[in-house]
Design a protein around this motif. Structure first.
Motif, PDB file in Angstrom:
ATOM      1  N   ALA A  81     -27.170  13.972  54.073  1.00  0.00           N
ATOM      2  CA  ALA A  81     -27.736  13.775  52.737  1.00  0.00           C
ATOM      3  C   ALA A  81     -26.587  13.346  51.824  1.00  0.00           C
ATOM      4  CB  ALA A  81     -28.409  15.056  52.233  1.00  0.00           C
ATOM      5  N   THR A  83     -24.991  14.626  49.380  1.00  0.00           N
ATOM      6  CA  THR A  83     -23.956  15.633  49.116  1.00  0.00           C
ATOM      7  C   THR A  83     -23.888  16.692  50.213  1.00  0.00           C
ATOM      8  OG1 THR A  83     -25.509  16.972  47.819  1.00  0.00           O
ATOM      9  CG2 THR A  83     -24.197  15.335  46.613  1.00  0.00           C
ATOM     10  N   LYS A  84     -24.426  16.395  51.401  1.00  0.00           N
ATOM     11  CA  LYS A  84     -24.464  17.398  52.465  1.00  0.00           C
ATOM     12  C   LYS A  84     -23.836  16.846  53.744  1.00  0.00           C
ATOM     13  CE  LYS A  84     -26.846  20.282  49.902  1.00  0.00           C
ATOM     14  NZ  LYS A  84     -26.313  21.581  49.437  1.00  0.00           N
ATOM     15  N   VAL A  86     -22.863  18.166  57.761  1.00  0.00           N
ATOM     16  CA  VAL A  86     -23.001  19.176  58.814  1.00  0.00           C
ATOM     17  C   VAL A  86     -21.707  19.225  59.619  1.00  0.00           C
ATOM     18  CG1 VAL A  86     -24.191  19.735  60.972  1.00  0.00           C
ATOM     19  CG2 VAL A  86     -25.504  18.995  58.974  1.00  0.00           C
ATOM     20  N   VAL A 132     -15.018  19.495  48.293  1.00  0.00           N
ATOM     21  CA  VAL A 132     -16.123  20.342  48.745  1.00  0.00           C
ATOM     22  C   VAL A 132     -16.319  21.449  47.721  1.00  0.00           C
ATOM     23  CG1 VAL A 132     -16.902  21.938  50.539  1.00  0.00           C
ATOM     24  CG2 VAL A 132     -15.724  19.820  51.171  1.00  0.00           C
ATOM     25  N   THR A 136     -21.622  26.665  53.506  1.00  0.00           N
ATOM     26  CA  THR A 136     -22.658  27.600  53.958  1.00  0.00           C
ATOM     27  C   THR A 136     -22.615  27.674  55.478  1.00  0.00           C
ATOM     28  OG1 THR A 136     -24.057  26.978  52.086  1.00  0.00           O
ATOM     29  CG2 THR A 136     -25.104  28.176  53.895  1.00  0.00           C
ATOM     30  N   VAL A 152     -22.875  23.964  56.838  1.00  0.00           N
ATOM     31  CA  VAL A 152     -23.204  22.830  55.969  1.00  0.00           C
ATOM     32  C   VAL A 152     -22.274  22.863  54.762  1.00  0.00           C
ATOM     33  CG1 VAL A 152     -24.956  21.774  54.493  1.00  0.00           C
ATOM     34  CG2 VAL A 152     -25.608  22.729  56.709  1.00  0.00           C
ATOM     35  N   THR A 154     -21.379  21.439  51.000  1.00  0.00           N
ATOM     36  CA  THR A 154     -21.941  20.800  49.812  1.00  0.00           C
ATOM     37  C   THR A 154     -20.795  20.134  49.057  1.00  0.00           C
ATOM     38  OG1 THR A 154     -23.710  22.434  49.656  1.00  0.00           O
ATOM     39  CG2 THR A 154     -23.233  21.149  47.682  1.00  0.00           C
ATOM     40  N   LEU A 310     -30.105  24.215  59.320  1.00  0.00           N
ATOM     41  CA  LEU A 310     -29.578  22.944  58.831  1.00  0.00           C
ATOM     42  C   LEU A 310     -30.505  22.318  57.797  1.00  0.00           C
ATOM     43  CD1 LEU A 310     -28.219  21.362  62.150  1.00  0.00           C
ATOM     44  CD2 LEU A 310     -26.936  22.547  60.359  1.00  0.00           C
ATOM     45  N   ARG A 311     -31.809  22.330  58.060  1.00  0.00           N
ATOM     46  CA  ARG A 311     -32.742  21.728  57.106  1.00  0.00           C
ATOM     47  C   ARG A 311     -32.775  22.514  55.797  1.00  0.00           C
ATOM     48  NH1 ARG A 311     -35.592  21.192  61.950  1.00  0.00           N
ATOM     49  NH2 ARG A 311     -36.760  23.108  61.534  1.00  0.00           N
ATOM     50  N   ALA A 313     -30.298  24.538  54.511  1.00  0.00           N
ATOM     51  CA  ALA A 313     -29.033  24.453  53.779  1.00  0.00           C
ATOM     52  C   ALA A 313     -28.786  23.055  53.229  1.00  0.00           C
ATOM     53  CB  ALA A 313     -27.880  24.872  54.690  1.00  0.00           C
ATOM     54  N   ALA A 314     -29.294  22.030  53.912  1.00  0.00           N
ATOM     55  CA  ALA A 314     -29.071  20.647  53.470  1.00  0.00           C
ATOM     56  C   ALA A 314     -30.218  20.117  52.626  1.00  0.00           C
ATOM     57  CB  ALA A 314     -28.860  19.744  54.681  1.00  0.00           C
TER      58      ALA A 314
END
Length: 466
Positions: A81, A83-84, A86, A132, A136, A152, A154, A310-311, A313-314
């Motif tokens: 994403a 700002t994300k 993994v 960063v 998370t 993850v 941010t 993952l979904r 947190a992102a």
């Protein structure tokens, strides 16, 4: 040649375990060659993997005293994403102290495959080097077992605007995590997958070796390995708390020679789902690098708990619901009404056919039964007749007392007989043992459906001669 901070691509296993596993699996160290990449791969451009980023520590300095991604790179990551990013869970901890890594000591370099050239003012358009803001870690991650190894990041600012897609020229673009429904084919045993990063390019034995870290991004194509043999290869690791679980995925080559290695941690393992690149795994750990019978271990993104983390947190959407099963409406069928049985033919009258007569052509008796051979005047066709039915009637005389007077009374008897149709005019009928009296016999033929095909014909059965 250069060294990296003590970050890891592989879990830091005790030396005794590494030696034991090396002896158990008996891997031969792959022959080192000057042109080896990642391990056994090759150099690629960022347009090949525009979702790949490098995590680097700005407190690690070049010999001249300035910070640089080349000196500070310690893990890889994947853009999902704006700002994300993994990465692996263990990349969020200091490998020496085990303490959480402060976000201020982690930066993300995106849009370039070259760690050194990224610091040159005139290099590239769209290269991003961002801070960063938070990290998370998967709540299910265990630093002692490496289970659920995911985190993850941010970012303090977005890496891109809009919705860029990888097209062979894009330098920064996201990749979506694999859907659980796609894992059955995209990460099936033997499926081709690709791992990329800036990690060690030398095949290292389990006891360590001579690492060599490139400044350019490399990738290697490997294959998903069957989980049970892979787990068996790591069986001694269970003595030290390392247990392969269904949240892990094995990838490499049985003969070794191709693998990710130290410095590749957190980077992407990508697969193809219906022609679309998807994030299937996260570089996690292993024993040595590119050793026979010791494939690399990756966090399985399609596993339910890992994918949900993952979904969440992102901020990614849930996987699409499976398409509804479309059923073609069936035309209602009219219930089949069975055809009525054929009507029973009326008994012939004297005007159209005379009632048939029968005679006894022979008989044979034993102590309890007799078989009568009957000849009927009106032959029957052989087809359609199944059995013969008969009724045997006789009467006996007995003395009856009625109102004080003795009279002679006649008592009627009858029994039902069964027989077979022999053919033509001949019928065979079984009867009880016949005594020394006369009997009246009525017979009729029946077809296979059980309907009478001939009216009853009567004959007299007389006592057998002795």
């Amino acid at each position: 040649m250069r060294t990296r901070p003590p970050a890891r691509r592989r879990a830091a296993l005790p030396l005794t375990l590494a030696v034991a596993l090396l002896a158990a699996a008996a891997p031969a160290a792959a022959e080192r060659r000057a042109d080896l990449r990642i391990v056994g791969g090759s150099q690629i451009t960022i347009a090949t993997t525009p979702f790949q980023v490098a995590l680097w520590n700005p407190t690690t300095l070049e010999p001249g005293g300035q910070p640089s991604p080349f000196a500070g790179q310690f893990c890889g990551g994947t853009i999902v994403a704006p700002t994300k990013v993994v990465t692996a869970g263990h990349c969020a901890f200091n490998p020496t102290t085990g303490a959480p890594q402060p976000p201020s000591q982690v930066r993300v370099l995106a849009g370039t495959a070259h760690l050194r050239k990224a610091t040159e003012p005139a290099y590239g358009i769209g290269v991003k080097d961002v801070a960063v803001s938070s990290i998370t870690v998967n709540p299910g991650y265990s630093s002692s077992t490496e289970d659920g190894d995911a985190a993850v990041l941010t970012l303090a600012e977005p890496l891109y605007a809009g919705t860029p897609t990888p097209n062979g020229t894009t330098a920064i673009a996201p990749i979506r995590p694999i859907y659980p429904s796609e894992a059955g084919t995209a990460t099936a045993d033997g499926a081709a997958v690709r791992v990329s990063g800036w990690g060690d390019v030398n095949a290292e034995p389990a006891t360590g070796g001579n690492p060599s870290y490139p400044a350019d991004l490399h990738a290697v194509d490997v294959h998903v390995q069957p989980f049970t043999p892979c787990r068996n290869s790591y069986f001694l690791a269970s003595l030290f708390g390392i247990q392969l679980t269904d949240r892990m995925l094995c990838a490499g080559e049985p003969a070794g020679g191709k693998d990710s290695c130290s410095g590749d941690s957190g980077g992407p393992l990508t697969a193809s789902a219906a022609g679309t690149p998807v994030l299937a795994g996260i570089v996690s750990f292993g024993i040595g690098c590119a050793q026979a019978n010791l494939p690399g271990i990756y966090t399985r993104v399609s596993e339910t708990s890992v994918g949900a983390f993952l979904r969440g947190a992102a901020g990614l959407p849930d996987p699409p619901a499976p398409p509804p099963v479309v059923t073609t409406p069936t035309t209602p069928t009219t219930p089949t009404v069975p055809s009525p049985p054929p009507p029973i033919p009326p008994a012939p009258t004297t005007t159209d056919r005379a009632r048939p007569t029968s005679r006894i052509a022979g008989r044979s008796c034993n102590r309890s039964r007799c078989v009568l051979d009957l000849v009927v005047s009106d032959p029957l066709p052989s087809a359609g007749i199944r059995r013969v039915r008969g009724t045997l009637r006789w009467s006996t005389r007995s003395r009856c007392r009625r109102k004080g007077r003795v009279t002679t009374c006649a008592t009627a008897h009858e029994t039902t007989l069964k027989g077979t149709f022999v053919g033509g005019s001949h019928w065979s009928l079984r009867t009880p043992r016949l005594g020394r009296r006369s009997y009246r016999l009525s017979i009729v033929a029946r077809d296979k459906a059980g309907y009478d095909q001939r009216p009853a014909t009567a004959t007299t059965v007389r006592p057998a001669r002795r």
